[in-house]
Design an enzyme around this catalytic site. Structure first.
Site, PDB file in Angstrom:
ATOM      1  N   GLY A 127      -0.724   4.227   0.733  1.00 44.13           N
ATOM      2  CA  GLY A 127      -1.344   3.488  -0.368  1.00 44.13           C
ATOM      3  C   GLY A 127      -0.363   3.247  -1.499  1.00 44.13           C
ATOM      4  O   GLY A 127      -0.446   3.910  -2.543  1.00 44.13           O
ATOM      5  N   SER A 129       1.187  -0.439  -2.070  1.00 49.27           N
ATOM      6  CA  SER A 129       1.061  -1.816  -2.568  1.00 49.27           C
ATOM      7  C   SER A 129      -0.314  -2.074  -3.170  1.00 49.27           C
ATOM      8  O   SER A 129      -1.324  -1.529  -2.720  1.00 49.27           O
ATOM      9  CB  SER A 129       1.285  -2.809  -1.427  1.00 49.27           C
ATOM     10  OG  SER A 129       2.527  -2.586  -0.823  1.00 49.27           O
ATOM     11  N   GLU A 244      12.145   4.937   4.981  1.00 48.55           N
ATOM     12  CA  GLU A 244      11.464   3.868   5.716  1.00 48.55           C
ATOM     13  C   GLU A 244      12.474   2.803   6.139  1.00 48.55           C
ATOM     14  O   GLU A 244      12.417   2.266   7.232  1.00 48.55           O
ATOM     15  CB  GLU A 244      10.369   3.252   4.834  1.00 48.55           C
ATOM     16  CG  GLU A 244       9.483   2.249   5.555  1.00 48.55           C
ATOM     17  CD  GLU A 244       8.329   1.737   4.689  1.00 48.55           C
ATOM     18  OE1 GLU A 244       8.312   2.000   3.477  1.00 48.55           O
ATOM     19  OE2 GLU A 244       7.449   1.062   5.250  1.00 48.55           O
ATOM     20  N   GLU A 371      14.179 -10.547   1.291  1.00 48.67           N
ATOM     21  CA  GLU A 371      14.826 -11.014   0.054  1.00 48.67           C
ATOM     22  C   GLU A 371      15.220  -9.798  -0.795  1.00 48.67           C
ATOM     23  O   GLU A 371      16.324  -9.736  -1.349  1.00 48.67           O
ATOM     24  CB  GLU A 371      13.876 -11.923  -0.751  1.00 48.67           C
ATOM     25  CG  GLU A 371      13.634 -13.293  -0.125  1.00 48.67           C
ATOM     26  CD  GLU A 371      12.659 -13.262   1.043  1.00 48.67           C
ATOM     27  OE1 GLU A 371      11.897 -12.278   1.160  1.00 48.67           O
ATOM     28  OE2 GLU A 371      12.663 -14.208   1.854  1.00 48.67           O
TER      29      GLU A 371
END
Ligand SMILES: Cc1cc2nc3c(=O)[nH]c(=O)nc-3n(C[C@H](O)[C@H](O)[C@H](O)COP(=O)(O)OP(=O)(O)OC[C@H]3O[C@@H](n4cnc5c(N)ncnc54)[C@H](O)[C@@H]3O)c2cc1C
Length: 384
Positions: A127, A129, A244, A371
């Site tokens: 949890g 974003s 990650e 990006e």
């Protein structure tokens, strides 16, 4: 490509293959090879099979139940599991929250959660974003107000992968609005069945339900479920996000996709087409380079050389874009069957290929968009 120069590593690969032949149920393998999202039942059953062999968390420290394998052996293991069609274990549990607990958790938190993860008893969701906090995560607004020995949590998380499977959620919450954004964030472990939590599905472009919105309405969370000090959540999050990104080139998945592409091209009579064959060869060359780059990063992990190049971001960009390129060629190889409306319950493998192609549009977004990864690479190479 043969990676194992040491005969003991080749023997290890054979040991893993023999284990997979014996232990991986064929129907489970078939479901996972088709390309749809793994089910909770399959992930849990497979985690338990791995655990019985002591192999459910190869990358954890040995004292917490890891295998102590070298980075190359972990890579070989993952490659063989993927090739055979084994479902994944719960990534949010094994690869995201567990390393945070091992680094920042109290002995009580470690004892409560790590063995349950290792056995496949608990599933977790990430949890982080929120609707207005993705790339700019520090602007998150979910509040946690202290009330005695509890926090009271109000707000919303989104894109929570497998949140509907989760027993627990690890969340970034705002505990202080008076300091700089990063310093007002804490890391909470929240029982997903707490009163006040509502989980709603988000159906993705492939027609599947793997994503969720999670709403918190006055959810009471014991203070003992905070990892690290109050306001230390950003430090935990940065550690987790670096983990990650690290080694996320997904070489085993890319290899499985390439094998599928070659088989499909042969079946469709495209392997002899020089233009199509050249495009497959290009992917194969890129994948070989990616594998060596991954092995270099793995071998440097934990050493002084590790920080010399932006390995995590580079691998993420290259590995995710290669998945999309291979996925597009797979759909092209299907010909007109690639554009028909598909039904996920259809046993035809064309459905899995098209669904996977559509879902993989997301691999250049999650875990930090490409990006953002390119920004990180530029900052590393050019300076702030
Ligand atoms: C399939 C999937 C699964 C996910 N699973 C989870 C999960 O389990 N838990 C969780 O917490 N989150 C999850 N996410 C969320 C994911 O981490 C975010 O989507 C991601 O960080 C991007 O945030 P955003 O969607 O808010 O886009 P935004 O941050 O709004 O970005 C929009 C666009 O602007 C670009 N952009 C933004 N800032 C910059 C910049 N500074 N420089 C250049 N370009 C920029 C981005 O690259 C993107 O193209 C998942 C997302 C997807 C798609």
């Amino acid at each position: 490509m043969h990676l194992e120069r040491d005969p003991a590593d080749a023997a290890f690969r054979e040991e893993v293959r023999a284990f997979l032949r014996d232990a991986l149920p064929p129907d489970m393998a078939q479901r996972n090879l088709r390309g749809f999202h793994p089910t909770k039942a399959d992930m849990q059953a497979w985690t338990r099979i791995l655990h019985a062999r002591g192999w459910s968390a190869p990358h954890w420290p040995v004292e917490h139940g890891g295998t102590g394998w070298s980075p190359l052996r972990r890579h070989l293991f993952e490659e063989e599991c993927f090739a055979a069609g084994a479902p994944p274990t719960c990534t949010a549990a094994f690869s995201l929250v567990a390393p945070v607990l091992q680094r920042f958790g109290t002995p009580e938190q470690q004892q409560r959660h790590l063995p349950a993860i290792l056995r496949g008893d608990t599933f977790w969701g990430q949890g982080f974003s929120e609707p207005n906090a993705g790339s700019d995560l520090a602007s998150l607004r979910t509040r946690a107000l202290r009330d005695g020995e509890h926090y009271v949590v109000d707000g919303q998380k989104t894109w929570t992968t497998e949140g509907h499977y989760a027993d627990w959620l690890f969340c970034l919450v705002r505990t202080d609005t008076t300091v700089a954004p990063q310093r007002g964030i804490s890391f909470l472990l929240i029982d997903a069945r707490s009163p006040g939590i509502t989980i709603r599905p988000i159906i993705s472009i492939d027609g599947a339900h793997s994503l969720n919105e999670v709403f918190f309405d006055g959810v009471r969370v014991p203070v003992e479920n905070r990892v690290g000090d109050e306001g230390q959540g950003w430090t935990c999050a940065k550690f987790l996000l670096e983990n990650e990104r690290a080694f996320s080139a997904e070489v085993p998945r890319n290899k499985r996709m390439l094998a599928r592409l070659k088989a499909l091209a042969a079946a469709q009579g495209l392997a002899a087409d020089p233009v199509f064959a050249t495009r497959i060869a290009e992917i194969e060359v890129e994948l070989a380079a990616l594998e060596w780059l991954t092995l270099r990063a793995l071998s440097e992990h934990g050493s002084d050389a590790a920080g010399a190049w932006p390995a995590g971001s580079l691998l993420h960009v290259l590995g995710s874009e290669l998945q999309q390129k291979t996925g597009a060629l797979l759909v092209e190889a299907l010909g007109e069957r690639g554009v028909i409306h598909y039904d996920a319950s259809d046993a035809d493998h064309a459905a899995g290929i098209t669904a996977d192609f559509l879902y993989r549009r997301a691999v250049t977004i999650y875990g930090g968009s490409n990006e953002i990864q390119r920004n990180l690479i530029a900052r590393h190479l050019l300076g702030p």
